[in-house]
Design a protein around this motif. Structure first.
Motif, PDB file in Angstrom:
ATOM      1  N   ASN A 184      -6.511   5.587  -2.222  1.00  0.00           N
ATOM      2  CA  ASN A 184      -6.295   4.869  -3.472  1.00  0.00           C
ATOM      3  C   ASN A 184      -5.278   3.744  -3.315  1.00  0.00           C
ATOM      4  O   ASN A 184      -5.174   2.881  -4.190  1.00  0.00           O
ATOM      5  CB  ASN A 184      -5.843   5.829  -4.571  1.00  0.00           C
ATOM      6  N   ALA A 185      -4.546   3.751  -2.229  1.00  0.00           N
ATOM      7  CA  ALA A 185      -3.587   2.677  -1.971  1.00  0.00           C
ATOM      8  C   ALA A 185      -4.251   1.519  -1.241  1.00  0.00           C
ATOM      9  O   ALA A 185      -4.035   0.359  -1.579  1.00  0.00           O
ATOM     10  CB  ALA A 185      -2.410   3.214  -1.154  1.00  0.00           C
ATOM     11  N   ILE A 186      -5.064   1.818  -0.243  1.00  0.00           N
ATOM     12  CA  ILE A 186      -5.694   0.726   0.513  1.00  0.00           C
ATOM     13  C   ILE A 186      -6.911   0.190  -0.214  1.00  0.00           C
ATOM     14  O   ILE A 186      -7.252  -0.980  -0.075  1.00  0.00           O
ATOM     15  CB  ILE A 186      -6.062   1.140   1.957  1.00  0.00           C
ATOM     16  N   GLY A 187      -7.590   1.017  -0.985  1.00  0.00           N
ATOM     17  CA  GLY A 187      -8.777   0.570  -1.709  1.00  0.00           C
ATOM     18  C   GLY A 187     -10.008   0.557  -0.825  1.00  0.00           C
ATOM     19  O   GLY A 187      -9.955   0.793   0.381  1.00  0.00           O
ATOM     20  N   LEU A 188     -11.143   0.272  -1.471  1.00  0.00           N
ATOM     21  CA  LEU A 188     -12.431   0.397  -0.797  1.00  0.00           C
ATOM     22  C   LEU A 188     -12.585  -0.550   0.386  1.00  0.00           C
ATOM     23  O   LEU A 188     -13.092  -0.164   1.435  1.00  0.00           O
ATOM     24  CB  LEU A 188     -13.550   0.108  -1.796  1.00  0.00           C
ATOM     25  N   VAL A 189     -12.177  -1.799   0.222  1.00  0.00           N
ATOM     26  CA  VAL A 189     -12.311  -2.746   1.326  1.00  0.00           C
ATOM     27  C   VAL A 189     -11.465  -2.278   2.510  1.00  0.00           C
ATOM     28  O   VAL A 189     -11.882  -2.384   3.669  1.00  0.00           O
ATOM     29  CB  VAL A 189     -11.933  -4.178   0.892  1.00  0.00           C
ATOM     30  N   GLY A 190     -10.309  -1.717   2.232  1.00  0.00           N
ATOM     31  CA  GLY A 190      -9.474  -1.195   3.301  1.00  0.00           C
ATOM     32  C   GLY A 190     -10.184  -0.106   4.086  1.00  0.00           C
ATOM     33  O   GLY A 190     -10.188  -0.109   5.329  1.00  0.00           O
ATOM     34  N   SER A 230      -4.087   6.465   2.904  1.00  0.00           N
ATOM     35  CA  SER A 230      -4.082   6.789   1.475  1.00  0.00           C
ATOM     36  C   SER A 230      -5.148   5.932   0.797  1.00  0.00           C
ATOM     37  O   SER A 230      -4.972   4.721   0.622  1.00  0.00           O
ATOM     38  CB  SER A 230      -2.707   6.501   0.866  1.00  0.00           C
ATOM     39  N   ALA A 239     -12.080  -2.790  -7.655  1.00  0.00           N
ATOM     40  CA  ALA A 239     -13.222  -2.445  -6.800  1.00  0.00           C
ATOM     41  C   ALA A 239     -12.902  -2.714  -5.342  1.00  0.00           C
ATOM     42  O   ALA A 239     -13.198  -1.906  -4.464  1.00  0.00           O
ATOM     43  CB  ALA A 239     -14.455  -3.235  -7.227  1.00  0.00           C
ATOM     44  N   ILE A 240     -12.277  -3.836  -5.051  1.00  0.00           N
ATOM     45  CA  ILE A 240     -11.984  -4.155  -3.645  1.00  0.00           C
ATOM     46  C   ILE A 240     -10.719  -3.453  -3.173  1.00  0.00           C
ATOM     47  O   ILE A 240     -10.585  -3.143  -2.008  1.00  0.00           O
ATOM     48  CB  ILE A 240     -11.877  -5.679  -3.393  1.00  0.00           C
ATOM     49  N   GLY A 241      -9.790  -3.204  -4.058  1.00  0.00           N
ATOM     50  CA  GLY A 241      -8.552  -2.532  -3.677  1.00  0.00           C
ATOM     51  C   GLY A 241      -7.547  -3.494  -3.073  1.00  0.00           C
ATOM     52  O   GLY A 241      -7.830  -4.668  -2.834  1.00  0.00           O
ATOM     53  N   LEU A 242      -6.356  -2.955  -2.823  1.00  0.00           N
ATOM     54  CA  LEU A 242      -5.237  -3.791  -2.401  1.00  0.00           C
ATOM     55  C   LEU A 242      -5.474  -4.487  -1.064  1.00  0.00           C
ATOM     56  O   LEU A 242      -5.156  -5.660  -0.908  1.00  0.00           O
ATOM     57  CB  LEU A 242      -3.981  -2.929  -2.282  1.00  0.00           C
ATOM     58  N   VAL A 243      -6.004  -3.757  -0.095  1.00  0.00           N
ATOM     59  CA  VAL A 243      -6.242  -4.381   1.205  1.00  0.00           C
ATOM     60  C   VAL A 243      -7.249  -5.525   1.054  1.00  0.00           C
ATOM     61  O   VAL A 243      -7.110  -6.577   1.679  1.00  0.00           O
ATOM     62  CB  VAL A 243      -6.718  -3.340   2.243  1.00  0.00           C
ATOM     63  N   THR A 280       0.837  -1.203   0.000  1.00  0.00           N
ATOM     64  CA  THR A 280       0.000   0.000   0.000  1.00  0.00           C
ATOM     65  C   THR A 280       0.871   1.253   0.000  1.00  0.00           C
ATOM     66  O   THR A 280       0.594   2.206  -0.734  1.00  0.00           O
ATOM     67  CB  THR A 280      -0.931   0.017   1.225  1.00  0.00           C
ATOM     68  N   ASN A 281       1.925   1.232   0.787  1.00  0.00           N
ATOM     69  CA  ASN A 281       2.794   2.410   0.806  1.00  0.00           C
ATOM     70  C   ASN A 281       3.654   2.507  -0.448  1.00  0.00           C
ATOM     71  O   ASN A 281       4.035   3.609  -0.860  1.00  0.00           O
ATOM     72  CB  ASN A 281       3.618   2.438   2.098  1.00  0.00           C
ATOM     73  N   MET A 321       2.353   1.901  -3.357  1.00  0.00           N
ATOM     74  CA  MET A 321       1.408   2.621  -4.225  1.00  0.00           C
ATOM     75  C   MET A 321       1.514   4.126  -4.013  1.00  0.00           C
ATOM     76  O   MET A 321       1.595   4.899  -4.973  1.00  0.00           O
ATOM     77  CB  MET A 321      -0.032   2.190  -3.885  1.00  0.00           C
ATOM     78  N   THR A 323      -1.571   3.930   6.874  1.00  0.00           N
ATOM     79  CA  THR A 323      -1.666   3.150   5.636  1.00  0.00           C
ATOM     80  C   THR A 323      -0.828   1.877   5.712  1.00  0.00           C
ATOM     81  O   THR A 323       0.362   1.920   6.034  1.00  0.00           O
ATOM     82  CB  THR A 323      -1.178   4.005   4.445  1.00  0.00           C
ATOM     83  N   GLY A 324      -1.450   0.755   5.414  1.00  0.00           N
ATOM     84  CA  GLY A 324      -0.754  -0.530   5.467  1.00  0.00           C
ATOM     85  C   GLY A 324      -1.726  -1.659   5.201  1.00  0.00           C
ATOM     86  O   GLY A 324      -2.847  -1.427   4.748  1.00  0.00           O
TER      87      GLY A 324
END
Lengths: 417, 417
Positions: free
Chosen positions: B252-258, B250, A253-257, A97-98, A100, B226-227
């Motif tokens: 856009n880095a973690i995304g929606l689920v984050g 952030s 849609a779900i993103g990285l996390v 994430t970081n 990104m 962020t992580g």
């Protein structure tokens, strides 16, 4: 704190600037590390040396008289370059994430930039230690689907959305009876009230399990579990409990996390859909090449990654499709290849088999056709057979027309593909 | 299954097409709902009526002789339109992730499209029932920071990255002694080995808690958590335990689920950083307007949202900045306004206070300056005071020069801002 020899993160960009390129490169490097627009007392040379991003490479490609994107500083000419930056791993640690926020954060908005696109990433091994990569990849997908060689011949439930659970199961039955290897939900179909996920999976898995008993192998169905995290976990667990072998998620849609957590939870291959890829990539002067994007998704745990298809119904040219598929297959780290399986789809038929195989030199892929199977005059089974025959020909280096002489389904298919 | 009167999801787009616009609109609607490129037997009129997306509005704006984006179908002319589509909620249910795949999925890649940008979203109330929105928003942020009126005068730890935990705490001490309301980590500083998160928070919170005791109010520090999800939860818990009042991520880095999961876990306001916004928005013919993007982030739970700033150091024009801030403040649903606090930053000083206040008619915002505070010849305290004086003048409708006559810090500041 003891200074240690730094591992570095490298990112490459296509840059266009109305500024002096060397100055623009320094501004980007500064913005994404220790720079500020006002010099501060504590911004020491030691700090900059330790924490600053470095311009590793800057090669002019050509120039233009007009900027690709608005809002940047005006120049008499706009220079296009290949730019490579590097950062010390100490700035952020091996965190996707970081990463990104560092390699694809605020830099695209800079006035020095009239075009910026990230084209490559090189990550230090610490990332391979911090993230697991695909749990199944090519080998696991072949094992679970019982397809030892050649591509997984696949299709997508259509209409995208609107079928009831029972209607969906009926379509799956038709496909499994027809010999299909792989079926996926459309990305528009997840858990809509008209076709609730649980009911759909129960109905479909009855058909899949019946089919598996008859076939001696279990066709893989990628159920679209895209949702909030608890929903994805619940849906994954249901698929697993009912004997399913794959789950799908829309990665943008779900993103990285979402993907990282899904990978932690999942006991099944993760089919990574790239819906929304257009807004990341369609402007050539902005955004993402597929190469760096898919690296991040593979590290996070995607087993299958969509790459569009040759002669697709979308706007992506063939060379871009092939570059994407090659990227997905390319080993990421020494000792940790993390290869995922590329998924070809969008207006596909057996006609794209020879070109796809010739470009990749492997059939470690999923090739999904909709109309190319359903449109066969002999029905779905003939459609699947013809698609497989096209791949047999492609892998043997035999022209489709020649192979069709002794293969009726392919012969018929070539008339409508 | 009983048919029920459908609530619908509406999305608006700026569309450019080389095709007949009405045909292009139908192709987009079909691609994002029940259409396929080959007519299927089970694609009944009833199914299309129930599940198809509808073209609600199509208004031609103008035409162009060249396409904005490559790869689309060629036309003699390219028509630009405002397009509004709607989908039945039954297709996906009130799911933010599946909303993404529906309103911002594969449509941007269509050949019928030579430009497509999502400009607005109208969501049915079911979304307000399914998602909580900001837990703190404006009221909670004012309560926690002890700033009852006027903007939160803020700043960002600089250099972005490179300071040790103790050096960071020293900078925070200087700022708190100077009277600051709000401090944030840079988005490049999360948990790098050189400045580990836990050590930084411990060092900084000692200073913040000391300062709060002296001031009778606690300056708000947005720690960048962020992580991965477990990391974010751990970091949130540490901030909370040490008496901190804000966490930053952030988006856009973690995304929606984050963000959804962070909102579920968090007992603190979530400061939403938009790093990467450039690649979503910088090409005018592609991607996202801020309006629909921020709606999704607010529903998911962001309390603060970055909107850049007037006369910023980036490439975004002022009208776009103000439209973004207005969007963040605009109520989303009847009975569920879900307003978040806009965060102005990037090359800001008190000079932007009058224009910002005049455009918004409110000071329910965070205004962050770096050099605009640190550069003050009288030091940080004078810099903060001058920034606040500028806001006092702006809210009173007094020109800065007039207000400066009796306010020495502002007078000095106007010479370097």
């Amino acid at each position: 704190m003891v200074a240690v020899a730094s591992e570095r993160i490298h990112a490459s960009y296509w840059l266009e600037t109305g500024d002096d390129p060397a100055h623009a490169a320094e501004v980007i490097a500064g913005e994404q590390s220790s720079g500020t627009f006002l010099k501060l007392a504590n911004e020491t040379p030691e700090l900059k040396e330790r924490s600053g991003a470095r311009v590793e490479r800057l090669e002019v490609i050509d120039t233009s008289t007009a900027p690709s994107l608005p809002g940047g500083m005006a120049g008499s000419t706009y220079t296009r370059c290949q730019l490579e930056l590097s950062w010390p791993l100490e700035n952020l640690g091996p965190s996707l994430t970081n990463l990104m926020a560092t390699v694809a954060g605020n830099l695209f908005e800079l006035r020095q930039v009239s075009g910026l696109r990230i084209t490559d990433l090189k990550l230090p091994p610490a990332f391979a230690a911090a993230y697991p990569g695909p749990a199944f990849g090519i080998t696991g997908t072949r094992r679970l689907s019982g397809v030892a060689q050649g591509p997984l011949i696949g299709t997508i439930i259509k209409p995208s959305v609107g079928l009831s659970p029972e209607q969906t199961a009926e379509q799956v039955r038709l496909l499994i009876d027809g010999g299909i290897d792989f079926i996926k939900d459309d990305e528009l179909q997840a858990d809509g009230p008209h076709c609730p996920f649980d009911e759909r999976v129960r109905a479909v898995m009855r058909v899949v399990n019946d089919g598996a008993e008859a076939l001696g192998r279990k066709p893989m169905v990628a159920f679209n579990i895209t949702g909030d995290l608890d929903q994805m976990r619940h849906r994954h667990d249901l698929v697993l409990e009912l004997g399913g072998t794959c789950v799908m998620a829309s990665l943008n849609a779900i993103g990285l996390v979402g993907l990282i957590e899904l990978r932690r939870h999942s006991s099944l291959p993760i089919h990574g859909h790239r819906a929304g890829w257009g807004w990341l990539s369609r402007c050539p002067a902005l955004g993402w090449d597929y190469g760096p994007w898919q690296q991040i998704q593979r590290l996070a745990g995607a087993d299958h990654l969509h790459v569009n298809g040759l002669a697709n119904k979308f706007s992506e040219p063939d060379d871009s499709v092939i570059a994407a598929a090659r990227a997905v297959l390319k080993p990421m780290f020494d000792g940790a290849p993390m290869a995922a399986m590329p998924v070809f789809s969008s207006g596909q038929t057996g006609k794209q088999a020879p070109g796809t195989f010739a470009a990749l030199g492997t059939a470690d892929l999923i090739h999904a056709a909709g109309g190319g199977i359903f449109g066969h005059p002999g029905g779905v089974a003939a459609g699947v057979t013809a698609f497989r025959q096209a791949w047999d020909a492609a892998m043997a280096g035999t022209p489709l027309q020649d192979h069709a002489v002794k293969h009726a389904e392919l012969r018929q298919a070539l008339e409508f593909w």
